[in-house]
Design a protein around this motif. Sequence first.
Motif, short mmCIF file in Angstrom:
data_model
loop_
_atom_site.label_atom_id
_atom_site.label_comp_id
_atom_site.label_asym_id
_atom_site.label_seq_id
_atom_site.Cartn_x
_atom_site.Cartn_y
_atom_site.Cartn_z
N LYS A 116 32.92 27.53 47.30
CA LYS A 116 31.94 28.73 47.52
C LYS A 116 30.45 28.53 48.55
O LYS A 116 30.23 27.65 48.12
N GLU A 117 30.29 29.45 49.39
CA GLU A 117 29.89 29.45 50.29
C GLU A 117 28.04 29.61 50.29
O GLU A 117 27.12 29.95 51.24
N HIS A 118 27.79 30.82 49.41
CA HIS A 118 26.12 31.52 49.84
C HIS A 118 25.97 31.64 48.07
O HIS A 118 27.41 31.49 47.46
N PRO A 119 25.14 31.32 47.40
CA PRO A 119 24.91 31.43 45.79
C PRO A 119 25.58 32.31 44.86
O PRO A 119 25.75 32.21 43.89
N ARG A 120 25.39 33.30 46.03
CA ARG A 120 25.57 34.79 44.82
C ARG A 120 27.23 35.06 45.09
O ARG A 120 27.56 35.59 43.99
N GLN A 121 27.76 34.32 45.58
CA GLN A 121 29.63 35.05 46.41
C GLN A 121 30.18 33.94 44.22
O GLN A 121 30.16 33.48 43.98
N GLU A 122 30.61 35.00 44.50
CA GLU A 122 31.26 35.20 42.84
C GLU A 122 33.47 35.46 43.24
O GLU A 122 34.03 34.63 42.86
N TRP A 123 33.56 35.62 44.51
CA TRP A 123 34.67 35.88 44.63
C TRP A 123 35.52 35.12 46.38
O TRP A 123 34.71 34.76 46.89
N CYS A 124 37.29 34.87 45.94
CA CYS A 124 37.21 34.29 47.11
C CYS A 124 37.23 35.03 48.89
O CYS A 124 36.82 34.56 49.81
N ARG A 125 37.28 36.64 48.70
CA ARG A 125 37.10 37.15 49.62
C ARG A 125 36.77 38.47 49.44
O ARG A 125 36.54 39.35 48.48
N PRO A 126 36.20 39.70 50.49
CA PRO A 126 35.64 40.66 49.98
C PRO A 126 36.42 41.51 49.43
O PRO A 126 35.89 42.38 48.72
N SER A 127 37.45 41.41 49.67
CA SER A 127 38.86 42.59 48.89
C SER A 127 38.63 41.93 47.49
O SER A 127 38.99 43.31 46.88
#
Length: 201
Positions: free
Chosen positions: A172-183
Motif C-alpha cells: 500500500k503506497e497511500h492510505p486510500r489505496q485499495e487495489w494493486c493497480r488502477p485497472s
Amino acid sequence: MPTQDPISPEARLALDLALTIRHDGDGGVADDLTEPAGLTAWVHAHPATVPDPAGFTADAAALTAVRELRAAVRTLFARAVRPAEPSPADAARPLPVPEALARLNAAAARMPTVPRLDWPEGAEPVAGRRATDGAGPLTAVLAQAAIAFLASPERHRLRACHAPRCVRYFLKEHPRQEWCRPSCGNRARVARHHERHRGTA
C-alpha cells in the motif's frame, strides 16, 4: 497525495517472486514459472538474484526449488495480511504455516559462506564472511529477501488485491489505496456498479 517510503530491494524481490502467479486476463490464474525457461527469463529480469544472470539457465531442480519457495512465501504473505482475506489464489490450498516457515528458513540456509579477512590501510583487520559464489544460490537469495521483508515494518503495508479476478499482493503506497493497480480499481468499480443495478432490477 502523500506516498509511503520507496520499496526496499528485498521487498521488491519477494513481491516479484509472489507475483509470478497472476491473473491471466481471461478470468483464470497464470503461472510464469511452469517450466525452466520461465524461471530463466525471470532471473534474467532480476539481475540481483544470481552472480551472472545473463549466463543463468534454470533446470528442473531449480524450478522445483523456486516454486516450493514461492508457495511458502505466498503462504506467509497470506498470514501477513490477516485479518484481511488472502489472495484468492492462496485461499484454497495454503501450506501449513510451520511448513512454510521451515521451507523458507531451509532455503535461506543454503547460502554457503567462507571466512574473509579485510584489512584496509591504516585500520585494524576485520574478519567476516562472504558467499562463495557472490550472490549465493538462487533460492537462498530469494528466501533471505523474503525473510528481510517479512521481518521489516514494510510487512504492515502488504495487502491482497480483491478486485475481480486479481490474485496479486501489493504494498500500500497511500492510505486510500485499495487495489494493486488502477485497472483493478476500475474493474472493482464496474463490478460494484453492476451488482448495485442487479439488486435494483
